[in-house]
Design a protein around this motif. Sequence first.
Motif, mmCIF file in Angstrom:
data_model
loop_
_atom_site.group_PDB
_atom_site.id
_atom_site.type_symbol
_atom_site.label_atom_id
_atom_site.label_comp_id
_atom_site.label_asym_id
_atom_site.label_seq_id
_atom_site.Cartn_x
_atom_site.Cartn_y
_atom_site.Cartn_z
ATOM 1 N N TRP A 58 1.479 -0.454 3.300
ATOM 2 C CA TRP A 58 1.175 -0.696 1.896
ATOM 3 C C TRP A 58 1.698 -2.061 1.462
ATOM 4 N N GLU A 62 -0.353 -5.391 0.188
ATOM 5 C CA GLU A 62 -0.122 -6.043 -1.100
ATOM 6 C C GLU A 62 0.161 -7.535 -0.916
ATOM 7 N N ARG A 198 -4.677 -1.638 -1.126
ATOM 8 C CA ARG A 198 -5.648 -2.378 -1.917
ATOM 9 C C ARG A 198 -6.265 -3.557 -1.155
ATOM 10 N N GLU A 314 9.589 -8.346 -7.358
ATOM 11 C CA GLU A 314 9.381 -7.065 -8.045
ATOM 12 C C GLU A 314 10.230 -5.976 -7.406
ATOM 13 N N ILE A 318 13.169 -3.554 -8.990
ATOM 14 C CA ILE A 318 13.148 -2.095 -8.929
ATOM 15 C C ILE A 318 14.377 -1.566 -8.198
ATOM 16 N N ARG B 80 0.234 -2.460 -8.838
ATOM 17 C CA ARG B 80 1.174 -2.657 -7.744
ATOM 18 C C ARG B 80 2.586 -2.241 -8.162
ATOM 19 N N VAL B 81 2.989 -2.656 -9.372
ATOM 20 C CA VAL B 81 4.353 -2.361 -9.822
ATOM 21 C C VAL B 81 4.543 -0.853 -9.979
ATOM 22 N N THR B 83 2.870 1.554 -8.544
ATOM 23 C CA THR B 83 2.845 2.200 -7.226
ATOM 24 C C THR B 83 4.186 2.014 -6.529
ATOM 25 N N GLN B 84 4.749 0.829 -6.647
ATOM 26 C CA GLN B 84 6.040 0.572 -6.007
ATOM 27 C C GLN B 84 7.143 1.433 -6.632
#
Lengths: 357, 358
Positions: A58, A62, A198, A314, A318, B80-81, B83-84
């Motif tokens: 994944w 991305e 994607r 990102e 997170i 994307r965010v 999903t992450q």
Amino acid sequence: MRLVLERRAETPWTLNLLSPLLAVGLTLASAVLVFLAMGQDPWQALWVYFLMPLSDSWGLQEVAVKATPLVLIAVGLALCYRSNNCNIGAEGQFLLGAIAGGGLAVAMHGADAGRWLLPAMLGVGALAGAAWAMVPALLKTRFGVNEILTSLMLVYVAQLLLDWLVRGPWRDPDGFNMPHTVVFGAEATVPLLLEGGRLNLGTPIMLAVVVLGAVLLGRTLKGFEITLVGEAPRAARFAGFDEKRLTWTVFAITGALAGLAGVLEAAGTVRQLQPDLSPGYGFTAIIVAFLGRLNPLGCLVAGVFLAITFIGGENAQIMLQMPLDVTRVFQGLLLFYVLACDTLLLYRPRLLRRSGA
Amino acid sequence: MTLSRRHLMTGAAALAGSAALPGPAAAQDRANVGMILIGPVGDFGWSHMHDQGRRRMLEVLGDRVTSNLVESVAPPDFDRVATQLIRTGARLIFTTSFSYFAPTQRLAPRHPNVFFENATGPATLPNMAVYNARFYEGRYVQGVIAARKSRSKQIGYVATFPVPEVIHAINTVMRGAWSVDPSMRIRVVWVNAWSNPGREAEAARALIDQGCDVLCSHTDGPAPLQLAEQRGIHGFGQASDMTRFAPNAHLTSSVNSWGDYYAARARAVLEGNWQASDTWGGLGSGMFSLAPFTNMTPEQASEAERIRDALANGTLHAFDGPIIRQDGTPVIPAGQRLTDDQIRAMNYFYQGIDVAMP
């Protein structure tokens, strides 16, 4: 003793390769310092930042999705910059491609168009991007207008055009007045390649463009012309190369590639037109082009690296609660180090013993 | 929170086996809550207050809840965010912008084991709730105050997008102002962004140059209010108490307070009784309040307090008839009241608003 920089007579090819690697190394070293200053375990932070995006399918998909527009635009820009044509308006050419291709999708929405729709969108998008790039090319060759200014200013025109279209005539009638078009139908969408991600057809197209770009530059007369016009314009004139025609050619290629990237992004990743379609791909691609040494294969590597920093940034938000600004600092540092290390290509550092006294 | 490599690996293992996640209805010991912000967490307004709410939730629920935040996510990056966040273990995700409503709606069915909460969308799904506050009640009070303070009889409104939420907010300012002085007018400038301090300030400048002497704003930060301070007029803060940005211009602010809601929703996930609700809390609900009234005479302040309290306890309603459109056609006569659905679908301006619907 003191350190002086001496101009090199010739740049060894090893340095050409080493300089960007050194820049990346220095960026990583600075990253460790930043992580330490923020109280993070630097190895774990580096892992989250630079390796986690590559750790599974994944994440890889991305990265590929993010790198595709950057590399597509950067390959075109590399041709422009090599031939001394300072096109910095790729962002506008990107948006025009998205507008033209997306406009076709909006016009055909619900009309049960066949399989021709997507290829037509890609073609129209590339043509529109090329047409947008021809404006600064024409102004440069015909009137001697500085292409840096004209290409940049056309970016704002393109942004405002997109803004007007999605707020006015192309606005989604069921979209609560939000400025975006309808979501494109299935036949106007770039097909996905793998389950659970994607990755779409845009990435293979981008890879093909990289190969074509490398062949063009390395193996053809046109490629030689591009390099020669950039490095020794007088010699190129003596050789009978037409500088103006070359300006047209490289602007058209760059515009077409940026336009293609735009329509691929609109029809692949976003699937509709909206004002913030591009987070500045056209400008970031300038960094990619220079980081990649204006070489198509180099652009591929650089584009993937920048994509990783976006996605790693990102992830760091997170997983590590690090602010977005850290990503921006890294990208800025990277460009800074690349430019600094390039000094080593042209100059040789030498220690001088202080004599006398 | 510090994460060890082992945590990361368990995160990765969780991604690999999302089928092993407990079903939606099962109670659980711990929950990971994600939040996606449209602007920077330091905007001192909308996004900042959502983060404050998140911190409040963490305080209330202690170590039963962990939470991750991603700021300044443009709508094209939303997929994307989100999903992450899901892949790193989030079971509940707050997507805090109307711009995320459609993307959240698209994503939710693909992750039936994750709960989504969108502020401020108009529709729910089995695993997607929506929540909002009746900010229009504060707008009504703003209209009343603006009518008292304005000498030019012109209110300037720095608006974002012409979505029903913003349209009915502008209309309620008009209604509040009319209740004091029917000659009041509103001018509107659209900045087409939720957070863009440069454009917000430009819009404010244009409104002041057109003769407006009280500014309302719908954007996420203090830029319009700061410009009001510079130009010596008055204005209202948005989302947080913005007195300190404009000590002489500030009249009151609408102060958002999401903490209790976030804590309640996260607790529902922990207890296994989360449901896709549609929450729309008013001044009486605690989801937002009005900051202390400043730069007003005591009479003006007490009038504002009286109207605020009447709205909070339901004796005054912001959408009572008669309501007349910009072009003079009536919507409802006196004695009737708009329903919530009608308010949420509002797509017309009231009389007295000097701008065409874009």
